[in-house]
Design a protein around this motif. Structure first.
Motif, mmCIF file in Angstrom:
data_model
loop_
_atom_site.group_PDB
_atom_site.id
_atom_site.type_symbol
_atom_site.label_atom_id
_atom_site.label_comp_id
_atom_site.label_asym_id
_atom_site.label_seq_id
_atom_site.Cartn_x
_atom_site.Cartn_y
_atom_site.Cartn_z
ATOM 1 N N TYR A 74 0.856 -1.190 0.000
ATOM 2 C CA TYR A 74 0.000 0.000 0.000
ATOM 3 C C TYR A 74 0.884 1.229 0.000
ATOM 4 O O TYR A 74 1.946 1.232 0.614
ATOM 5 N N ASN A 75 0.450 2.249 -0.680
ATOM 6 C CA ASN A 75 1.155 3.523 -0.689
ATOM 7 C C ASN A 75 0.120 4.609 -0.471
ATOM 8 O O ASN A 75 -0.629 4.924 -1.394
ATOM 9 N N HIS A 76 0.048 5.124 0.748
ATOM 10 C CA HIS A 76 -0.942 6.157 1.096
ATOM 11 C C HIS A 76 -2.365 5.704 0.759
ATOM 12 O O HIS A 76 -3.106 6.379 0.065
ATOM 13 N N GLN A 77 -2.731 4.523 1.228
ATOM 14 C CA GLN A 77 -4.063 3.925 1.097
ATOM 15 C C GLN A 77 -4.419 3.501 -0.324
ATOM 16 O O GLN A 77 -5.553 3.156 -0.598
ATOM 17 N N ALA A 78 -3.482 3.492 -1.241
ATOM 18 C CA ALA A 78 -3.718 2.972 -2.585
ATOM 19 C C ALA A 78 -2.855 1.726 -2.765
ATOM 20 O O ALA A 78 -1.700 1.700 -2.338
ATOM 21 N N GLN A 79 -3.417 0.694 -3.384
ATOM 22 C CA GLN A 79 -2.651 -0.526 -3.564
ATOM 23 C C GLN A 79 -1.582 -0.346 -4.629
ATOM 24 O O GLN A 79 -1.790 0.325 -5.630
ATOM 25 N N ALA A 80 -0.445 -0.967 -4.379
ATOM 26 C CA ALA A 80 0.674 -0.959 -5.322
ATOM 27 C C ALA A 80 1.171 -2.394 -5.446
ATOM 28 O O ALA A 80 0.628 -3.301 -4.830
ATOM 29 N N ASP A 107 -7.041 -8.685 1.130
ATOM 30 C CA ASP A 107 -7.876 -7.765 0.355
ATOM 31 C C ASP A 107 -7.879 -8.209 -1.104
ATOM 32 O O ASP A 107 -8.704 -9.009 -1.519
ATOM 33 N N SER A 108 -6.921 -7.759 -1.876
ATOM 34 C CA SER A 108 -6.824 -8.173 -3.274
ATOM 35 C C SER A 108 -6.173 -9.550 -3.384
ATOM 36 O O SER A 108 -6.331 -10.241 -4.379
ATOM 37 N N GLY A 109 -5.405 -9.933 -2.370
ATOM 38 C CA GLY A 109 -4.691 -11.206 -2.369
ATOM 39 C C GLY A 109 -3.266 -11.100 -2.867
ATOM 40 O O GLY A 109 -2.519 -12.075 -2.848
ATOM 41 N N TYR A 128 -9.551 -11.336 8.713
ATOM 42 C CA TYR A 128 -10.623 -10.873 7.827
ATOM 43 C C TYR A 128 -10.257 -11.180 6.379
ATOM 44 O O TYR A 128 -9.072 -11.216 6.025
ATOM 45 N N ALA A 129 -11.265 -11.404 5.553
ATOM 46 C CA ALA A 129 -11.042 -11.720 4.145
ATOM 47 C C ALA A 129 -12.061 -11.010 3.275
ATOM 48 O O ALA A 129 -13.236 -10.913 3.635
ATOM 49 N N LYS A 130 -11.577 -10.512 2.136
ATOM 50 C CA LYS A 130 -12.445 -9.934 1.128
ATOM 51 C C LYS A 130 -12.498 -10.913 -0.043
ATOM 52 O O LYS A 130 -11.547 -11.679 -0.266
ATOM 53 N N PRO A 131 -13.584 -10.912 -0.810
ATOM 54 C CA PRO A 131 -13.766 -11.909 -1.872
ATOM 55 C C PRO A 131 -12.621 -11.991 -2.879
ATOM 56 O O PRO A 131 -12.237 -13.091 -3.288
ATOM 57 N N ALA A 132 -12.029 -10.875 -3.275
ATOM 58 C CA ALA A 132 -10.980 -10.892 -4.301
ATOM 59 C C ALA A 132 -9.735 -11.650 -3.845
ATOM 60 O O ALA A 132 -9.015 -12.212 -4.669
ATOM 61 N N VAL A 144 -15.738 -9.842 4.690
ATOM 62 C CA VAL A 144 -16.403 -8.561 4.483
ATOM 63 C C VAL A 144 -16.449 -8.299 2.982
ATOM 64 O O VAL A 144 -15.662 -8.859 2.218
ATOM 65 N N SER A 145 -17.362 -7.447 2.553
ATOM 66 C CA SER A 145 -17.495 -7.161 1.128
ATOM 67 C C SER A 145 -16.251 -6.440 0.606
ATOM 68 O O SER A 145 -15.532 -5.785 1.363
ATOM 69 N N GLN A 146 -16.030 -6.564 -0.677
ATOM 70 C CA GLN A 146 -14.846 -5.975 -1.298
ATOM 71 C C GLN A 146 -14.814 -4.458 -1.145
ATOM 72 O O GLN A 146 -13.750 -3.856 -1.035
#
Length: 168
Positions: A74-80, A107-109, A128-132, A144-146
């Motif tokens: 993550y970089n300032h709350q955006a995935q990298a 999250d994204s996996g 916790y797990a998100k679907p992706a 939890v939802s994506q």
């Protein structure tokens, strides 16, 4: 339907909740390791979010060997792109057999996908797990939802929040 920013569909996790959910994760993993009596050789926490759950799981399961792998995704709350910035002990890890890798969230996996490539025989557990990312985790407690943003207690401070509707 009201359009919301990702952080507005928040799931707020308190210290008590992360502790209860991490203990539930330990209970689910108890006796499931490949060692004698279902034991695990070690717990490896993915920094930074996995440190608290990894400590709780290691305590509950009486696993004294604890290490970390640092992955920045993550970089300032955006995935990298996920990058390992610190690896666990080479002689401990091998191909991951008997190792329990713990993180707070999938999250994204992408983080778990990277770590799984490095240690394909490890067991991956998240609170916790998100679907992706769910396919990258072997054991988790809550889905939890994506589009839900999870606010962990180490990321928050107490302050007033406006009601969702209205102002008073």
């Amino acid at each position: 339907m009201i359009d919301r920013l990702p952080h507005e569909k928040g799931f707020h996790v308190s210290w008590d909740q992360i502790h209860r959910d991490s203990r539930a994760l330990a209970w689910r993993l108890d006796g499931k390791g490949p060692g004698a009596n279902g034991s695990w050789r070690a717990v490896v926490g993915i920094t930074r979010g996995g440190l608290v759950p990894a400590m709780i799981v290691s305590r509950e399961l009486d696993i004294r060997v604890v290490d970390t792998i640092s992955v920045k995704s993550y970089n300032h709350q955006a995935q990298a792109d996920a990058v390992v910035t610190k690896s666990p002990q080479i002689d401990l890890m091998g191909d991951g057999e008997g190792i329990l890798v713990v993180d707070d969230l999938v999250d994204s996996g992408k983080t778990l996908e990277l770590v799984r490539r490095l240690y394909p025989k490890a067991h991956f557990a998240t609170v916790y797990a998100k679907p992706a990312g769910r396919a990258q985790v072997d054991t988790y407690i809550t889905e939890v939802s994506q589009d839900t943003w999870i606010f962990f207690p180490w990321d928050m401070a107490l302050q007033y929040v406006q009601p969702m509707r209205g102002t008073d």
